[in-house]
Design an enzyme around this catalytic site. Structure first.
Site, mmCIF file in Angstrom:
data_model
loop_
_atom_site.group_PDB
_atom_site.id
_atom_site.type_symbol
_atom_site.label_atom_id
_atom_site.label_comp_id
_atom_site.label_asym_id
_atom_site.label_seq_id
_atom_site.Cartn_x
_atom_site.Cartn_y
_atom_site.Cartn_z
ATOM 1 N N HIS A 139 0.840 -1.202 0.000
ATOM 2 C CA HIS A 139 0.000 0.000 0.000
ATOM 3 C C HIS A 139 0.881 1.261 0.000
ATOM 4 O O HIS A 139 1.822 1.362 0.794
ATOM 5 C CB HIS A 139 -0.863 0.064 1.268
ATOM 6 C CG HIS A 139 -2.010 -0.878 1.297
ATOM 7 N ND1 HIS A 139 -1.856 -2.232 1.508
ATOM 8 C CD2 HIS A 139 -3.350 -0.651 1.182
ATOM 9 C CE1 HIS A 139 -3.058 -2.813 1.513
ATOM 10 N NE2 HIS A 139 -3.973 -1.880 1.316
ATOM 11 N N ASN A 170 8.330 -3.624 3.425
ATOM 12 C CA ASN A 170 6.917 -3.351 3.671
ATOM 13 C C ASN A 170 6.549 -3.551 5.133
ATOM 14 O O ASN A 170 5.801 -2.752 5.717
ATOM 15 C CB ASN A 170 6.070 -4.267 2.773
ATOM 16 C CG ASN A 170 4.596 -3.938 2.846
ATOM 17 O OD1 ASN A 170 4.191 -2.797 3.050
ATOM 18 N ND2 ASN A 170 3.760 -4.962 2.671
#
Length: 287
Positions: A139, A170
Site C-alpha cells: 500500500h 513493507n
C-alpha cells in the site's frame, strides 16, 4: 307644567357640566398613579452594527495536487480518503496523496484485505498479478490510515494503490514510518502525506507475468500545515531491508523533488512552501 326659566337653567347647567367634563377628559385619562408614562425616543433608523468574526484557522486547498514532468503517463483519480496518479506503463501509481486527520486515527473500521481491480483505471493491476512474484502488494496509502470510513477502507485496497514491495521493507522500515505518521497526525491535528515509487533508468525489473515494473526506491513527503510554524520532512527508502534509524533516511522535500521531478505543495503561500521544503528537523518531528 314646568316653568320656562327653570327648564333653561337646568338645560344650561347640564350643558356647562358636559363642557367641563369634556375639557377635563384628557387630563383625567392621562393620570395614572401620579407618574408620567415613559416616552420612547424617536431616532432615525440606523444599520445594525456588525459583530466581528474571529479569523478562521489556516486551511490550504489543493495540497494533494502534484505537478509531474511533462510526458509522464498519468491518470488521476480521487477515491474516498486519497487521490492518486496512475501510470499504466509502469502499472503502479506515480504518487498517492492524502490528508490524515488526528481525529481519524483512533477509529475502528476493520481491515478488509479485499484487493480489487478498478476497471476505470487504464492498465490497473489485479490481485493475481502479484501472486507468486515474491513481492508484497505494498500500500502507498495504508489501510490503517483509513479506519475512519468503511468506504475509505474499501477504496485503499484498490490495486492502483499498490506497488511491488519486498516484505522486509513493507513490514519493516516502511511500516514503522506509517505508524509514526499516525502519532504525528494526532499531535499536530493533521498531516498531509504523499508517497510513491522512485524509478531510474536502471530500474528495468518487472514482475514477469504481469509486466509490473519494480521500483528501485520509495519516497514519502510529509507536511504539518496547520501549526503556527508549518513544517515538512521527506524520506527516501531504497527497495531493500533498511536497517538503522528513521533519521538515516530523512531528507528535505526539495531533495525528493529533484529525484522525482515532481512539484509538491505548490498551493502553499510561497514563503511557507520555500521554508518547509528546503529544511527539516527530524528532532522536531520525532519529539
Amino acid at each position: 307644567m314646568k316653568h320656562i326659566g327653570s327648564i333653561y337653567r337646568n338645560t344650561h347647567h347640564s350643558a356647562m357640566m358636559a363642557l367641563a367634563m369634556a375639557m377635563l377628559m384628557p387630563t383625567f385619562y392621562s393620570c395614572n398613579t401620579g407618574k408620567d408614562e415613559p416616552k420612547m425616543p424617536v431616532t432615525p433608523d440606523e444599520p445594525t452594527p456588525e459583530i466581528p468574526v474571529a479569523p478562521a484557522p489556516n486551511h490550504y486547498e489543493g495540497l494533494e495536487n502534484v505537478t509531474i514532468p511533462t510526458g509522464l503517463t498519468s491518470q488521476v483519480k480521487e477515491y474516498t480518503g486519497f487521490t492518486l496518479s496512475y501510470n499504466k506503463d509502469n502499472r503502479t501509481p506515480n504518487y498517492v496523496a492524502w490528508e490524515l486527520l488526528g481525529t481519524e486515527v483512533s477509529n475502528e473500521v476493520s481491515r478488509t484485505d479485499n484487493f480489487w481491480q478498478d476497471s476505470d483505471i487504464n492498465g490497473c493491476t489485479k490481485h493475481s498479478d502479484y501472486t507468486g512474484s515474491g513481492f508484497d502488494r505494498g500500500h502507498m496509502c495504508p489501510a490503517a490510515d483509513q479506519k475512519w470510513s468503511e468506504q475509505a477502507m474499501n477504496d485503499c485496497f484498490v490495486m492502483a494503490n499498490m506497488c511491488p514491495q519486498l516484505h522486509d521493507l513493507n513490514a519493516g522500515a516502511w511500516e514503522t514510518l506509517e505508524s509514526k505518521e499516525r502519532i504525528w497526525a494526532k499531535r499536530d491535528s493533521a498531516v498531509m502525506i504523499i508517497a510513491g515509487p522512485i524509478y531510474t533508468e536502471d530500474d528495468n525489473s518487472f514482475i514477469e507475468k504481469s509486466k509490473v515494473r519494480v521500483p528501485g526506491a520509495f519516497f514519502k513527503v510529509l507536511l504539518a500545515p496547520y501549526l503556527d510554524e508549518p513544517r515538512g520532512i521527506a524520506f527516501v527508502y531504497p527497495h531493500m531491508k533498511c536497517p538503522g534509524n528513521m533519521q538515516d533516511y530523512a531528507t528535505t522535500i526539495d531533495e525528493v523533488e529533484k529525484i522525482t521531478g515532481f512539484d509538491f505543495f505548490s498551493e502553499l503561500p510561497d514563503e511557507i512552501e520555500e521554508k518547509v521544503e528546503a529544511t527539516y528537523s527530524f528532532a522536531d518531528w520525532n519529539r
